[in-house]
Design a protein around this motif. Structure first.
Motif, short mmCIF file in Angstrom:
data_model
loop_
_atom_site.label_atom_id
_atom_site.label_comp_id
_atom_site.label_asym_id
_atom_site.label_seq_id
_atom_site.Cartn_x
_atom_site.Cartn_y
_atom_site.Cartn_z
N MET A 1 0.58 -1.34 0.32
CA MET A 1 0.19 0.07 -0.13
C MET A 1 0.71 1.26 -0.30
N ILE A 2 1.29 1.46 0.49
CA ILE A 2 3.06 2.22 0.57
C ILE A 2 3.36 2.72 -0.34
N ALA A 3 3.77 1.37 -1.25
CA ALA A 3 4.17 1.72 -2.57
C ALA A 3 3.03 2.37 -3.74
N ARG A 4 2.57 1.95 -3.50
CA ARG A 4 0.86 2.48 -4.34
C ARG A 4 0.74 3.81 -3.72
N LEU A 5 0.69 4.62 -3.09
CA LEU A 5 0.70 5.88 -2.10
C LEU A 5 2.01 6.45 -2.73
N ILE A 6 3.05 6.18 -2.88
CA ILE A 6 4.14 6.47 -3.18
C ILE A 6 4.20 6.72 -4.78
N LYS A 7 3.78 5.97 -5.49
CA LYS A 7 3.49 6.13 -6.93
C LYS A 7 2.31 7.11 -6.95
N GLN A 8 1.44 7.36 -6.14
CA GLN A 8 0.29 8.77 -6.73
C GLN A 8 0.87 9.83 -5.89
N GLY A 9 1.26 10.12 -5.06
CA GLY A 9 1.68 10.96 -4.55
C GLY A 9 3.12 12.03 -5.48
N SER A 10 4.44 10.92 -5.99
CA SER A 10 5.24 11.35 -6.20
C SER A 10 4.83 11.56 -8.30
N GLU A 11 3.69 11.14 -8.43
CA GLU A 11 3.10 11.42 -10.10
C GLU A 11 4.14 10.65 -11.22
N PHE A 12 4.22 9.25 -10.57
CA PHE A 12 4.83 8.78 -11.58
C PHE A 12 4.07 7.85 -12.61
N GLU A 13 4.37 8.40 -13.11
CA GLU A 13 3.27 7.32 -14.63
C GLU A 13 3.94 6.36 -15.13
N GLN A 14 5.52 6.52 -15.19
CA GLN A 14 5.66 4.75 -16.03
C GLN A 14 6.22 4.26 -14.91
N CYS A 15 6.01 3.59 -13.41
CA CYS A 15 6.22 2.74 -12.70
C CYS A 15 5.75 0.95 -12.43
#
Length: 356
Positions: A1-15
């Protein structure tokens, strides 16, 4: 879940995400992760008994084991030219260590992200002066130390409460600690995240059905060391009795959330009990609490980060009462060593709890 939060908060598109076979039903979880369509590529790797093997090694053997990291680097990580950085949950798990070394060797940023309260404390359980000393100097030798992220190949450690680390002058990672790019409260209020969580964890709908109409529930978090208790079934019933004694209501629901590291099933005599899925991030209970407008949740634990996270989510409305099982329910030496450290951390975080 924290990995998903990082993706969302950092606005990573290609991850991309790599899921290791380190928790209950990891293969099934990998399939559900693909169904969300959130990640560019979802990869899975079964590292078998590699870490069990590692734990049996003596210090000299461990030194050679870790420094032979190229031998257990997953094939899909041999070419990392398409990646700019990596986020890892641990630096001591063998495969994650190898991935860390690979990225660092190519000059790419390595970040450890919060996995639990273990990110904030010294996790060493050694008691002899020799082993304590070896653990202390381990990072200098390129081996994982008592603090996650203390290795020189880790550039930063992203946690929810970096101040707890920064203010600890004895913590060697205090200069690496950084805040997560998004608050958990904000993350769990996003409609797309709520929808995604129901895809990943369809069992939430079943929990909704159990809770329908309830105003008060109790939740017990167990630990991986419960597998070691010989009279395990009796012990579970003792836990239920302790909960009823404190709550003083033998009709209220008691949800038991087993640790993902537990292998043995649980049995009980009480009809009060509802078993929560092992792989369910406990913080998602917050979604259920809000949806059903629960007045009170009595949370019982042996010491878990989930307590800190849920407390932070619920502290405004006072809907959470926290009880920690102390010496009366402790059955292992490991628990005796780690429990005081958790209590100290919870106190620093201003968590109100009672030891029972």
């Amino acid at each position: 879940m924290i990995a998903r939060l990082i993706k969302q908060g950092s606005e990573f598109e290609q991850c991309d995400i790599l899921i290791l076979d380190h928790f209950y039903e990891a293969v099934d979880f990998c399939k559900k992760t693909k169904q969300t369509g959130t990640w560019h590529k979802v990869m899975y790797f079964d590292d078998g008994m590699l870490d069990d093997y590692k734990l049996k090694l003596n210090p000299v053997e461990k030194y050679h084991f870790y420094h032979s990291w190229k031998h257990f680097l997953p094939a899909m990580m041999e070419d990392i030219s398409m990646y700019s950085e990596v986020f890892l949950a641990h630096d001591f798990v063998a495969v994650e260590y190898a991935i860390m070394r690979k990225f660092s060797s190519e000059g790419k940023k390595v970040t450890i992200f919060e996995e639990g309260y273990s990110n904030y404390i010294n996790n060493s359980t050694h008691e002899t002066l020799i082993m304590k000393g070896l653990k202390r100097i381990s990072p200098w030798l390129g081996l994982p130390g008592g603090y996650f992220g203390s290795l020189k190949w880790v550039d930063s450690v992203w946690v929810q409460r970096p101040q707890l680390i920064i203010e600890d002058l004895n913590n060697p990672i205090r200069f690496k600690a950084k805040p997560l790019p998004m608050q958990l409260t904000e993350f769990l209020q996003l409609p797309e995240i709520i929808e995604e969580m129901y895809i990943l964890f369809p069992e939430i709908a079943e929990i909704d059905a159990h809770i329908q109409g309830a105003e008060v529930i109790s939740v017990v978090l167990t630990e991986s060391w419960h597998d070691e208790i010989p009279d395990r079934d009796l012990y579970v019933n003792q836990i239920v009795s302790k909960v009823n004694e404190i709550v003083q209501n033998e009709d209220s629901l008691i949800f038991i959330k087993q640790h993902p590291g537990e292998n043995l099933p649980m049995q009980w005599d009480s009809k009060q009990i509802v078993l929560l899925p092992k792989q369910l991030p406990f913080e998602l209970l917050y979604l259920i609490m809000k949806k059903h407008r629960l007045k009170k949740v009595n949370l019982f634990s042996f010491g878990s980060t989930a307590i800190l996270n849920l407390y932070h989510l619920c502290k405004e409305d006072g809907s959470l009462d926290i009880y920690l099982f102390g010496e009366s329910m402790s059955r292992t030496h490991y628990m005796a060593l780690k429990f005081p450290r958790f209590c100290e951390l919870a106190t620093k975080f201003h968590v109100q709890f009672k030891i029972v």
